[in-house]
Design a protein around this motif. Sequence first.
Motif, short mmCIF file in Angstrom:
data_model
loop_
_atom_site.label_atom_id
_atom_site.label_comp_id
_atom_site.label_asym_id
_atom_site.label_seq_id
_atom_site.Cartn_x
_atom_site.Cartn_y
_atom_site.Cartn_z
N HIS A 145 -1.48 4.28 1.14
CA HIS A 145 -2.87 4.15 0.69
C HIS A 145 -3.63 3.09 1.49
N GLN A 197 0.82 -1.21 0.00
CA GLN A 197 0.00 0.00 0.00
C GLN A 197 0.86 1.27 0.00
N HIS A 222 -3.41 6.38 5.03
CA HIS A 222 -4.11 7.37 4.20
C HIS A 222 -3.49 8.76 4.33
N ASP A 223 -2.17 8.79 4.35
CA ASP A 223 -1.47 10.07 4.50
C ASP A 223 -0.14 9.98 3.75
N ASP A 282 -4.97 1.04 5.21
CA ASP A 282 -5.70 1.36 6.43
C ASP A 282 -4.83 1.20 7.67
#
Length: 202
Positions: free
Chosen positions: A61, A34, A104-105, A63
């Motif tokens: 990307h 990710q 997500h950062d 979780d």
Amino acid sequence: MKTENTVKIMKTLLLAASVFTAGLAQAHEFKAGQLHIEHPWSKEVPPMSSVAAAFFSIENHGDENDVLLRAESPIAEKVELHEHAHENGMMKMRQVADIQVPAHDTQLLQPGGYHVMMFNLKSVPKLGERFPLTLYFKHAGKVDVEVKVEKADYQMGSNQPMEHHNMDHEGMDHDHMEDGDMGHDEMNHSHMDHDDMHDNMN
């Protein structure tokens, strides 16, 4: 007329193909699970330099938070994770145990912030060349990237690098450069003086 149209179409296709190819060449991106690592780069340094730094952005990307634990490169005897931080009115460059990459950062490794520091260079890559760097993440694991050597005034995307004249040179403290407690005199500066290091690293 039909021949002219065919020629025009061929020229258009060739132009589109060249633009696409150029885009791929400039992309310089790496993916691991990710994580998306964009354009690892290093500032050009003098041929006799003993230190260099690498910068890049890491997009997570997934979780799950990830962590950059360490790095290594065949061009350096020692590679550490570092950061620049203001402490008591002074700018300090110090080693950090790891670099967090939140879910997500995006975590930026850039001049004036987090970066990968390479000491005792075995070889000094020239402008335009690339050299290997291996990153080790807590969850994504081992990731091999290539670091491109850019000009000293290169700007990382829209982020403005910290120029030497904007830094409080007299206030720069190197007390924490190695293992959280390396004095400035302990660094190998046989071929790079104090000003050269800051001009080329940040």
